[in-house]
Design a protein around this motif. Structure first.
Motif, PDB file in Angstrom:
ATOM      1  N   ALA A  51      11.823  57.255  71.689  1.00  0.00           N
ATOM      2  CA  ALA A  51      12.234  56.163  72.576  1.00  0.00           C
ATOM      3  C   ALA A  51      12.635  54.932  71.763  1.00  0.00           C
ATOM      4  O   ALA A  51      13.609  54.248  72.089  1.00  0.00           O
ATOM      5  CB  ALA A  51      11.118  55.822  73.553  1.00  0.00           C
ATOM      6  N   THR A  52      11.899  54.663  70.698  1.00  0.00           N
ATOM      7  CA  THR A  52      12.236  53.544  69.818  1.00  0.00           C
ATOM      8  C   THR A  52      13.588  53.781  69.151  1.00  0.00           C
ATOM      9  O   THR A  52      14.426  52.880  69.061  1.00  0.00           O
ATOM     10  CB  THR A  52      11.138  53.338  68.758  1.00  0.00           C
ATOM     11  OG1 THR A  52       9.915  53.032  69.434  1.00  0.00           O
ATOM     12  CG2 THR A  52      11.482  52.221  67.797  1.00  0.00           C
ATOM     13  N   LEU A  53      13.800  55.006  68.689  1.00  0.00           N
ATOM     14  CA  LEU A  53      15.095  55.360  68.091  1.00  0.00           C
ATOM     15  C   LEU A  53      16.215  55.153  69.106  1.00  0.00           C
ATOM     16  O   LEU A  53      17.249  54.565  68.790  1.00  0.00           O
ATOM     17  CB  LEU A  53      15.083  56.806  67.603  1.00  0.00           C
ATOM     18  CG  LEU A  53      16.443  57.358  67.168  1.00  0.00           C
ATOM     19  CD1 LEU A  53      16.926  56.676  65.899  1.00  0.00           C
ATOM     20  CD2 LEU A  53      16.384  58.859  66.993  1.00  0.00           C
ATOM     21  N   LEU A  54      16.027  55.631  70.329  1.00  0.00           N
ATOM     22  CA  LEU A  54      17.060  55.484  71.362  1.00  0.00           C
ATOM     23  C   LEU A  54      17.372  54.019  71.646  1.00  0.00           C
ATOM     24  O   LEU A  54      18.541  53.644  71.776  1.00  0.00           O
ATOM     25  CB  LEU A  54      16.629  56.168  72.657  1.00  0.00           C
ATOM     26  CG  LEU A  54      16.843  57.670  72.726  1.00  0.00           C
ATOM     27  CD1 LEU A  54      16.297  58.216  74.035  1.00  0.00           C
ATOM     28  CD2 LEU A  54      18.295  58.029  72.585  1.00  0.00           C
ATOM     29  N   ARG A  55      16.358  53.184  71.753  1.00  0.00           N
ATOM     30  CA  ARG A  55      16.590  51.758  72.018  1.00  0.00           C
ATOM     31  C   ARG A  55      17.342  51.103  70.870  1.00  0.00           C
ATOM     32  O   ARG A  55      18.263  50.303  71.092  1.00  0.00           O
ATOM     33  CB  ARG A  55      15.266  51.038  72.285  1.00  0.00           C
ATOM     34  CG  ARG A  55      14.655  51.368  73.639  1.00  0.00           C
ATOM     35  CD  ARG A  55      13.480  50.464  73.973  1.00  0.00           C
ATOM     36  NE  ARG A  55      12.429  50.472  72.963  1.00  0.00           N
ATOM     37  CZ  ARG A  55      11.406  51.313  72.938  1.00  0.00           C
ATOM     38  NH1 ARG A  55      11.278  52.228  73.880  1.00  0.00           N
ATOM     39  NH2 ARG A  55      10.499  51.232  71.983  1.00  0.00           N
ATOM     40  N   SER A 158      23.898  52.514  79.110  1.00  0.00           N
ATOM     41  CA  SER A 158      24.697  53.740  78.995  1.00  0.00           C
ATOM     42  C   SER A 158      24.475  54.451  77.667  1.00  0.00           C
ATOM     43  O   SER A 158      24.652  55.662  77.573  1.00  0.00           O
ATOM     44  CB  SER A 158      26.181  53.413  79.145  1.00  0.00           C
ATOM     45  OG  SER A 158      26.446  52.929  80.436  1.00  0.00           O
ATOM     46  N   ALA A 159      24.094  53.701  76.648  1.00  0.00           N
ATOM     47  CA  ALA A 159      23.899  54.280  75.316  1.00  0.00           C
ATOM     48  C   ALA A 159      22.469  54.766  75.083  1.00  0.00           C
ATOM     49  O   ALA A 159      22.149  55.227  73.990  1.00  0.00           O
ATOM     50  CB  ALA A 159      24.279  53.255  74.244  1.00  0.00           C
ATOM     51  N   LEU A 160      21.621  54.721  76.102  1.00  0.00           N
ATOM     52  CA  LEU A 160      20.235  55.183  75.959  1.00  0.00           C
ATOM     53  C   LEU A 160      20.100  56.705  76.085  1.00  0.00           C
ATOM     54  O   LEU A 160      19.036  57.207  76.415  1.00  0.00           O
ATOM     55  CB  LEU A 160      19.325  54.492  76.984  1.00  0.00           C
ATOM     56  CG  LEU A 160      18.984  53.047  76.674  1.00  0.00           C
ATOM     57  CD1 LEU A 160      18.260  52.406  77.856  1.00  0.00           C
ATOM     58  CD2 LEU A 160      18.135  52.944  75.414  1.00  0.00           C
ATOM     59  N   PHE A 161      21.165  57.410  75.837  1.00  0.00           N
ATOM     60  CA  PHE A 161      21.179  58.870  75.866  1.00  0.00           C
ATOM     61  C   PHE A 161      21.811  59.373  74.582  1.00  0.00           C
ATOM     62  O   PHE A 161      22.484  58.628  73.871  1.00  0.00           O
ATOM     63  CB  PHE A 161      21.954  59.382  77.089  1.00  0.00           C
ATOM     64  CG  PHE A 161      21.244  59.111  78.377  1.00  0.00           C
ATOM     65  CD1 PHE A 161      20.434  60.077  78.946  1.00  0.00           C
ATOM     66  CD2 PHE A 161      21.351  57.880  79.003  1.00  0.00           C
ATOM     67  CE1 PHE A 161      19.750  59.825  80.129  1.00  0.00           C
ATOM     68  CE2 PHE A 161      20.676  57.607  80.182  1.00  0.00           C
ATOM     69  CZ  PHE A 161      19.877  58.586  80.745  1.00  0.00           C
ATOM     70  N   LEU A 162      21.629  60.632  74.299  1.00  0.00           N
ATOM     71  CA  LEU A 162      22.171  61.253  73.094  1.00  0.00           C
ATOM     72  C   LEU A 162      23.399  62.075  73.451  1.00  0.00           C
ATOM     73  O   LEU A 162      23.252  63.035  74.210  1.00  0.00           O
ATOM     74  CB  LEU A 162      21.106  62.132  72.430  1.00  0.00           C
ATOM     75  CG  LEU A 162      19.844  61.401  71.993  1.00  0.00           C
ATOM     76  CD1 LEU A 162      18.768  62.391  71.584  1.00  0.00           C
ATOM     77  CD2 LEU A 162      20.135  60.439  70.862  1.00  0.00           C
ATOM     78  N   PRO A 163      24.558  61.772  73.006  1.00  0.00           N
ATOM     79  CA  PRO A 163      24.904  60.549  72.277  1.00  0.00           C
ATOM     80  C   PRO A 163      25.132  59.358  73.199  1.00  0.00           C
ATOM     81  O   PRO A 163      24.997  58.205  72.799  1.00  0.00           O
ATOM     82  CB  PRO A 163      26.202  60.926  71.580  1.00  0.00           C
ATOM     83  CG  PRO A 163      26.850  61.901  72.503  1.00  0.00           C
ATOM     84  CD  PRO A 163      25.705  62.674  73.125  1.00  0.00           C
ATOM     85  N   HIS A 164      25.479  59.613  74.480  1.00  0.00           N
ATOM     86  CA  HIS A 164      25.848  58.563  75.424  1.00  0.00           C
ATOM     87  C   HIS A 164      25.904  59.209  76.803  1.00  0.00           C
ATOM     88  O   HIS A 164      26.059  60.422  76.908  1.00  0.00           O
ATOM     89  CB  HIS A 164      27.236  58.014  75.040  1.00  0.00           C
ATOM     90  CG  HIS A 164      27.578  56.706  75.678  1.00  0.00           C
ATOM     91  ND1 HIS A 164      28.086  56.635  76.955  1.00  0.00           N
ATOM     92  CD2 HIS A 164      27.508  55.436  75.221  1.00  0.00           C
ATOM     93  CE1 HIS A 164      28.313  55.363  77.253  1.00  0.00           C
ATOM     94  NE2 HIS A 164      27.967  54.613  76.224  1.00  0.00           N
ATOM     95  N   THR A 165      25.801  58.414  77.851  1.00  0.00           N
ATOM     96  CA  THR A 165      25.933  59.001  79.189  1.00  0.00           C
ATOM     97  C   THR A 165      27.353  59.491  79.441  1.00  0.00           C
ATOM     98  O   THR A 165      27.562  60.425  80.198  1.00  0.00           O
ATOM     99  CB  THR A 165      25.557  58.002  80.299  1.00  0.00           C
ATOM    100  OG1 THR A 165      26.366  56.832  80.155  1.00  0.00           O
ATOM    101  CG2 THR A 165      24.094  57.648  80.239  1.00  0.00           C
TER     102      THR A 165
END
Length: 183
Positions: A51-55, A158-165
């Motif tokens: 979660a920290t990495l995603l943020r 929108s960028a809180l997903f891998l790679p993006h929504t």
């Protein structure tokens, strides 16, 4: 881990993956077994770590995307992406694009410049011409407070997903992961 199905696009660990186990803080994956660490304890990656990495990656990508939009440039049109600081020395370009930290541009367009601030200061101190160029560039700079810009919050979420929504922003990654155009 994303390609192997250990982590999903939301950054959650797959509880059915053989490498994933339940730990004191929830699901975790062993990165290095204790038999190979100095402490004798397993080195693990938790969902909180993910979660920290995603943020963090969402903030970087959102800043880049918003600034590009503000100057009217599409990210895929970038001729060069410069990554400054010691952080860049440890990045794997393909993985940084895969998770959505860097824009989906060919790897050869991404350049690591190390400590650009120190290099620029040194050049300006040693060369009057370099100082004049730096001064001219500084005069063209505009300050943009991203944290209060409503566009930043939208890009960030929108960028809180891998790679993006929006998989269309990462066509190479979408093809690699087998994502459809929507997802």
């Amino acid at each position: 881990m994303l390609r192997a199905g250990i982590v999903d696009r939301a950054g959650r660990l797959n509880p059915d993956a053989p490498q994933v186990r339940s730990g004191p803080d929830g699901l975790e994956v062993v990165v290095v077994p204790g038999t190979e660490t100095a402490s004798g304890r397993d080195l693990v990656l938790t969902e909180a770590d993910l979660a920290t990495l995603l943020r963090s990656k969402a903030a970087v990508y959102a800043g880049v995307a918003l600034l590009a939009r503000r100057v009217g440039v599409e990210l895929e049109e970038l001729d060069r992406v410069y990554v400054a600081g010691g952080f860049g020395n440890y990045l794997d370009v393909r993985n940084a694009v895969l998770i959505g930290l860097l824009p989906d541009v060919p790897a050869e367009r991404i350049r690591f410049i190390g400590n650009g601030a120190v290099a620029g200061a040194k050049a300006a101190l040693l060369s009057f011409e370099a100082w004049r160029k730096a001064h001219a560039i500084a005069g063209k700079m505009a300050y943009q407070e991203l944290s209060v810009d409503p566009g930043f919050a939208e890009e960030y979420v929108s960028a809180l997903f891998l790679p993006h929504t929006d998989a269309q922003r990462f066509p190479r990654v979408a093809a690699l992961l087998g994502l459809d155009k929507e997802g």
